[in-house]
Design a protein around this motif. Structure first.
Motif, PDB file in Angstrom:
ATOM      1  N   LYS A 388       7.470  -4.668   1.652  1.00 48.39           N
ATOM      2  CA  LYS A 388       6.908  -3.583   0.860  1.00 48.39           C
ATOM      3  C   LYS A 388       6.841  -3.908  -0.633  1.00 48.39           C
ATOM      4  O   LYS A 388       5.874  -3.547  -1.304  1.00 48.39           O
ATOM      5  CB  LYS A 388       7.705  -2.306   1.090  1.00 48.39           C
ATOM      6  CG  LYS A 388       7.588  -1.789   2.514  1.00 48.39           C
ATOM      7  CD  LYS A 388       8.275  -0.437   2.673  1.00 48.39           C
ATOM      8  CE  LYS A 388       8.098   0.079   4.100  1.00 48.39           C
ATOM      9  NZ  LYS A 388       8.712   1.418   4.277  1.00 48.39           N
ATOM     10  N   GLU A 389       7.849  -4.580  -1.137  1.00 45.52           N
ATOM     11  CA  GLU A 389       7.855  -4.889  -2.568  1.00 45.52           C
ATOM     12  C   GLU A 389       6.687  -5.790  -2.932  1.00 45.52           C
ATOM     13  O   GLU A 389       5.919  -5.510  -3.859  1.00 45.52           O
ATOM     14  CB  GLU A 389       9.177  -5.542  -2.962  1.00 45.52           C
ATOM     15  CG  GLU A 389       9.275  -5.856  -4.449  1.00 45.52           C
ATOM     16  CD  GLU A 389      10.620  -6.481  -4.827  1.00 45.52           C
ATOM     17  OE1 GLU A 389      10.728  -6.984  -5.962  1.00 45.52           O
ATOM     18  OE2 GLU A 389      11.544  -6.463  -3.987  1.00 45.52           O
ATOM     19  N   SER A 390       6.532  -6.890  -2.187  1.00 46.48           N
ATOM     20  CA  SER A 390       5.443  -7.821  -2.462  1.00 46.48           C
ATOM     21  C   SER A 390       4.084  -7.189  -2.169  1.00 46.48           C
ATOM     22  O   SER A 390       3.139  -7.326  -2.950  1.00 46.48           O
ATOM     23  CB  SER A 390       5.623  -9.085  -1.630  1.00 46.48           C
ATOM     24  OG  SER A 390       4.541  -9.978  -1.836  1.00 46.48           O
ATOM     25  N   ALA A 391       3.985  -6.475  -1.039  1.00 44.51           N
ATOM     26  CA  ALA A 391       2.715  -5.866  -0.656  1.00 44.51           C
ATOM     27  C   ALA A 391       2.283  -4.819  -1.671  1.00 44.51           C
ATOM     28  O   ALA A 391       1.108  -4.761  -2.057  1.00 44.51           O
ATOM     29  CB  ALA A 391       2.844  -5.234   0.730  1.00 44.51           C
ATOM     30  N   THR A 392       3.225  -4.015  -2.139  1.00 40.47           N
ATOM     31  CA  THR A 392       2.896  -2.972  -3.116  1.00 40.47           C
ATOM     32  C   THR A 392       2.387  -3.584  -4.408  1.00 40.47           C
ATOM     33  O   THR A 392       1.403  -3.119  -4.994  1.00 40.47           O
ATOM     34  CB  THR A 392       4.131  -2.101  -3.397  1.00 40.47           C
ATOM     35  OG1 THR A 392       4.559  -1.489  -2.184  1.00 40.47           O
ATOM     36  CG2 THR A 392       3.808  -1.023  -4.421  1.00 40.47           C
ATOM     37  N   ARG A 396      -1.461  -2.976  -5.686  1.00 39.06           N
ATOM     38  CA  ARG A 396      -1.737  -2.320  -6.975  1.00 39.06           C
ATOM     39  C   ARG A 396      -2.677  -3.180  -7.830  1.00 39.06           C
ATOM     40  O   ARG A 396      -3.563  -2.663  -8.506  1.00 39.06           O
ATOM     41  CB  ARG A 396      -0.423  -2.074  -7.729  1.00 39.06           C
ATOM     42  CG  ARG A 396       0.448  -1.008  -7.078  1.00 39.06           C
ATOM     43  CD  ARG A 396       1.554  -0.548  -8.016  1.00 39.06           C
ATOM     44  NE  ARG A 396       2.471   0.352  -7.348  1.00 39.06           N
ATOM     45  CZ  ARG A 396       2.238   1.631  -7.064  1.00 39.06           C
ATOM     46  NH1 ARG A 396       1.078   2.150  -7.416  1.00 39.06           N
ATOM     47  NH2 ARG A 396       3.147   2.359  -6.462  1.00 39.06           N
ATOM     48  N   LYS A 397      -2.498  -4.489  -7.763  1.00 41.08           N
ATOM     49  CA  LYS A 397      -3.377  -5.387  -8.527  1.00 41.08           C
ATOM     50  C   LYS A 397      -4.801  -5.332  -7.962  1.00 41.08           C
ATOM     51  O   LYS A 397      -5.786  -5.308  -8.730  1.00 41.08           O
ATOM     52  CB  LYS A 397      -2.843  -6.821  -8.437  1.00 41.08           C
ATOM     53  CG  LYS A 397      -3.648  -7.836  -9.247  1.00 41.08           C
ATOM     54  CD  LYS A 397      -3.535  -7.555 -10.741  1.00 41.08           C
ATOM     55  CE  LYS A 397      -4.053  -8.722 -11.580  1.00 41.08           C
ATOM     56  NZ  LYS A 397      -5.487  -8.981 -11.371  1.00 41.08           N
ATOM     57  N   LEU A 398      -4.948  -5.276  -6.642  1.00 36.45           N
ATOM     58  CA  LEU A 398      -6.276  -5.194  -6.035  1.00 36.45           C
ATOM     59  C   LEU A 398      -6.972  -3.884  -6.404  1.00 36.45           C
ATOM     60  O   LEU A 398      -8.179  -3.860  -6.639  1.00 36.45           O
ATOM     61  CB  LEU A 398      -6.162  -5.297  -4.505  1.00 36.45           C
ATOM     62  CG  LEU A 398      -5.814  -6.681  -3.942  1.00 36.45           C
ATOM     63  CD1 LEU A 398      -5.497  -6.591  -2.453  1.00 36.45           C
ATOM     64  CD2 LEU A 398      -6.961  -7.663  -4.183  1.00 36.45           C
ATOM     65  N   ILE A 399      -6.199  -2.803  -6.474  1.00 39.36           N
ATOM     66  CA  ILE A 399      -6.771  -1.517  -6.881  1.00 39.36           C
ATOM     67  C   ILE A 399      -7.216  -1.571  -8.333  1.00 39.36           C
ATOM     68  O   ILE A 399      -8.308  -1.110  -8.687  1.00 39.36           O
ATOM     69  CB  ILE A 399      -5.751  -0.376  -6.658  1.00 39.36           C
ATOM     70  CG1 ILE A 399      -5.487  -0.197  -5.161  1.00 39.36           C
ATOM     71  CG2 ILE A 399      -6.259   0.926  -7.267  1.00 39.36           C
ATOM     72  CD1 ILE A 399      -4.365   0.788  -4.846  1.00 39.36           C
ATOM     73  N   GLU A 400      -6.387  -2.159  -9.181  1.00 36.90           N
ATOM     74  CA  GLU A 400      -6.736  -2.283 -10.601  1.00 36.90           C
ATOM     75  C   GLU A 400      -7.999  -3.122 -10.784  1.00 36.90           C
ATOM     76  O   GLU A 400      -8.829  -2.825 -11.662  1.00 36.90           O
ATOM     77  CB  GLU A 400      -5.574  -2.936 -11.367  1.00 36.90           C
ATOM     78  CG  GLU A 400      -4.348  -2.057 -11.503  1.00 36.90           C
ATOM     79  CD  GLU A 400      -3.193  -2.813 -12.138  1.00 36.90           C
ATOM     80  OE1 GLU A 400      -3.412  -3.982 -12.551  1.00 36.90           O
ATOM     81  OE2 GLU A 400      -2.079  -2.251 -12.222  1.00 36.90           O
ATOM     82  N   ASP A 401      -8.169  -4.140  -9.952  1.00 34.20           N
ATOM     83  CA  ASP A 401      -9.334  -5.024 -10.053  1.00 34.20           C
ATOM     84  C   ASP A 401     -10.544  -4.476  -9.296  1.00 34.20           C
ATOM     85  O   ASP A 401     -11.564  -5.167  -9.178  1.00 34.20           O
ATOM     86  CB  ASP A 401      -8.988  -6.423  -9.514  1.00 34.20           C
ATOM     87  CG  ASP A 401      -7.969  -7.132 -10.382  1.00 34.20           C
ATOM     88  OD1 ASP A 401      -7.779  -6.708 -11.529  1.00 34.20           O
ATOM     89  OD2 ASP A 401      -7.345  -8.099  -9.888  1.00 34.20           O
ATOM     90  N   GLU A 420       2.629   5.300   2.246  1.00 31.70           N
ATOM     91  CA  GLU A 420       3.254   6.395   1.503  1.00 31.70           C
ATOM     92  C   GLU A 420       3.409   6.086   0.015  1.00 31.70           C
ATOM     93  O   GLU A 420       3.544   6.994  -0.803  1.00 31.70           O
ATOM     94  CB  GLU A 420       4.614   6.742   2.108  1.00 31.70           C
ATOM     95  CG  GLU A 420       5.676   5.671   1.963  1.00 31.70           C
ATOM     96  CD  GLU A 420       5.589   4.611   3.047  1.00 31.70           C
ATOM     97  OE1 GLU A 420       6.474   3.730   3.085  1.00 31.70           O
ATOM     98  OE2 GLU A 420       4.618   4.636   3.847  1.00 31.70           O
ATOM     99  N   ALA A 421       3.367   4.823  -0.335  1.00 26.46           N
ATOM    100  CA  ALA A 421       3.510   4.457  -1.745  1.00 26.46           C
ATOM    101  C   ALA A 421       2.232   4.708  -2.534  1.00 26.46           C
ATOM    102  O   ALA A 421       2.251   4.689  -3.766  1.00 26.46           O
ATOM    103  CB  ALA A 421       3.902   2.987  -1.864  1.00 26.46           C
ATOM    104  N   PHE A 422       1.131   4.968  -1.829  1.00 25.08           N
ATOM    105  CA  PHE A 422      -0.153   5.084  -2.524  1.00 25.08           C
ATOM    106  C   PHE A 422      -0.899   6.395  -2.259  1.00 25.08           C
ATOM    107  O   PHE A 422      -1.663   6.845  -3.094  1.00 25.08           O
ATOM    108  CB  PHE A 422      -1.074   3.922  -2.114  1.00 25.08           C
ATOM    109  CG  PHE A 422      -0.529   2.578  -2.474  1.00 25.08           C
ATOM    110  CD1 PHE A 422      -0.784   2.020  -3.715  1.00 25.08           C
ATOM    111  CD2 PHE A 422       0.261   1.875  -1.580  1.00 25.08           C
ATOM    112  CE1 PHE A 422      -0.269   0.783  -4.056  1.00 25.08           C
ATOM    113  CE2 PHE A 422       0.777   0.634  -1.914  1.00 25.08           C
ATOM    114  CZ  PHE A 422       0.515   0.080  -3.151  1.00 25.08           C
ATOM    115  N   VAL A 423      -0.683   6.973  -1.081  1.00 25.46           N
ATOM    116  CA  VAL A 423      -1.436   8.181  -0.734  1.00 25.46           C
ATOM    117  C   VAL A 423      -0.504   9.219  -0.148  1.00 25.46           C
ATOM    118  O   VAL A 423       0.642   8.950   0.189  1.00 25.46           O
ATOM    119  CB  VAL A 423      -2.545   7.867   0.298  1.00 25.46           C
ATOM    120  CG1 VAL A 423      -3.539   6.871  -0.241  1.00 25.46           C
ATOM    121  CG2 VAL A 423      -1.956   7.358   1.604  1.00 25.46           C
TER     122      VAL A 423
END
Length: 447
Positions: A388-392, A396-401, A420-423
């Motif tokens: 989860k740490e690495s995936a999150t 987040r970087k893919l969303i920013e880009d 759950e960390a995003f939606v």
């Protein structure tokens, strides 16, 4: 992952159009049956149960307090009488009966309930009747698909005809306006004759007519498919009561296996049984049509591969894990662009993970070398391994880009573990959208 791939669905051959159209229709119908099985039937049973209690309540409303007391007394007498009758039968005292005298409104109400209950007991439960019908409908749908595929083969390969099917009487010849009409008659006669055979007979003909393609070689549980066809025949011709024909069919499937059924036993169709059979059948239908297309309609190979991948994605989104696994495995047997191969492998992993657990894929995913891959693909390794740490961090970087959206995270089962960390966790994952196909990481879009 997005899958909007209109370019590869361009079709040149009319025979390819027929095969893909037939397969699309079959898969859509089978998916609808699966949805009815998982949603409509449970809802219907709940309503039927509520209706049974409502009928009792409605009767009680028409009885006075005195009638209700009488009703209760009669009901106890009836119950005791039934128990007494059962005891006599168990002792071998045949020809015995019980007589209860009930009068007034209470007696009429008891009589109505007995009549209503007896009628209900005379038929299978609603859910059983419907699931039996759904199994019959699913098998019939596949029969239609196979007939259309067989027709396509016969239109291309004249050698697929049996020699005996070339015979015409002089009278028949005079009735045809052209050779095309005569040929069409031959095709119709051959397909009709073929469909009277068993699925094993279809496979034998298919292997000869197509130059080697066999349904039994496709990555489905062939035993499940054949037993499903045998059970369909048992339901249609023997009301589901096990007979020697069915037992013989089981023995042919696996003579060493104890199937746990006996002559005279009545077989039904449970929700789990129907769900499993439908997933195997959907996979078989799509792979069969794609296999014919890839073998006999080579100019349209990209369209048949696209149909496989589209159905793989839809299966993932519907939670049809067995279908997705089979279609993914079959797709990866063919020459795919690297981006499509990675996407297909990821889908196979998420289906296996969902069905069998993470340990089923752990070693393969851990050994997956993602160095050099664009972030749109490399992040799946962390997601699949529940890191989860690495995936999150990667997501987040893919969303920013602007290479991944919250909506995709909300609906795609691959993100279920970190969603759950995003939606909002209550978001209903549904929908059908496609993948990005850029492996270089340069921008977004579809091929």
């Amino acid at each position: 992952m997005r899958e909007i791939d209109t370019e590869s669905r361009k079709i040149e051959s009319p025979w390819s159009v027929e095969v893909i159209s037939a397969s699309d229709q079959f898969v859509a119908q089978a998916a609808s049956i699966a949805e009815i099985n998982s949603t409509a039937i449970p809802e219907m049973e709940a309503k039927a149960e509520a209706h049974r209690f409502a009928s009792f309540d409605a009767i009680s409303k028409h009885l006075t307090a005195e009638d209700l007391e009488e009703f209760s007394r009669h009901a106890k007498e009836l119950g005791n009488g039934i128990l007494e009758l059962v005891g006599r039968i168990e002792k071998g005292e045949t020809g015995k009966s019980i007589t209860l005298k009930m009068g007034g409104s209470a007696g009429a109400a008891i009589s109505y309930l007995v009549m209503h209950t007896t009628r209900s007991l005379g038929a299978d439960p609603h859910h059983q009747l419907l699931r039996n019908s759904l199994l019959v409908s699913a098998v019939s749908g596949f029969e239609i698909l196979f007939g259309r595929i067989a027709r396509s083969i016969l239109q291309i390969n004249g050698a697929a005809f049996n020699e005996s099917d070339y015979g015409f009487t002089l009278q028949q010849l005079t009735e045809f306006e052209s050779l095309d009409d005569a040929r069409e008659y031959l095709i119709e006669r051959q397909v009709s004759k073929l469909l009277y055979e068993s699925i094993d007979g279809w496979d034998k003909w298919l292997k000869r007519a197509s130059g080697g393609l066999s349904m039994s070689d496709l990555p489905v549980d062939w035993t499940v498919i054949r037993e499903g066809f045998a059970r369909r025949n048992l339901i249609v011709h023997a009301d589901g009561v096990v007979n020697q024909l069915y037992l013989g069919a089981l023995k042919n499937l696996d003579s060493r296996r104890d199937w746990g059924v006996h002559a005279g036993e009545k077989l039904g169709v449970s929700d789990e049984y129907l769900a499993g059979f439908l997933q195997e059948l959907m996979a078989l239908g799509r792979m069969l049509s794609a296999g014919i297309g890839l073998k006999m309609h080579k100019s349209d190979q990209s369209a048949f591969v696209a149909s496989l991948q589209t159905d793989t994605y839809r299966s993932i989104m519907s939670g049809h894990w067995r279908t997705a696994i089979a279609l993914s495995e079959y797709s990866m047997r063919h020459d795919l662009p690297r981006s499509k191969m990675i996407r297909t492998q990821v889908r196979a992993w998420i289906a296996r993970k969902s069905l069998f657990g993470i340990d089923d894929i752990r070693n393969e995913v851990e050994s997956w070398d993602v160095s050099g891959l664009a972030a749109e693909f490399s992040h799946f390794r962390s997601v699949l391994l529940d890191d989860k740490e690495s995936a999150t961090r990667q997501i987040r970087k893919l969303i920013e880009d602007d290479k991944l959206t919250i909506f995709e995270i909300a609906i795609d089962p691959v993100y279920a573990g970190i969603r759950e960390a995003f939606v909002n966790p209550s978001t209903d994952p549904s929908g059908d959208f496609g993948d990005q196909d850029e492996i270089s990481g340069e921008g977004k879009g579809s091929e």
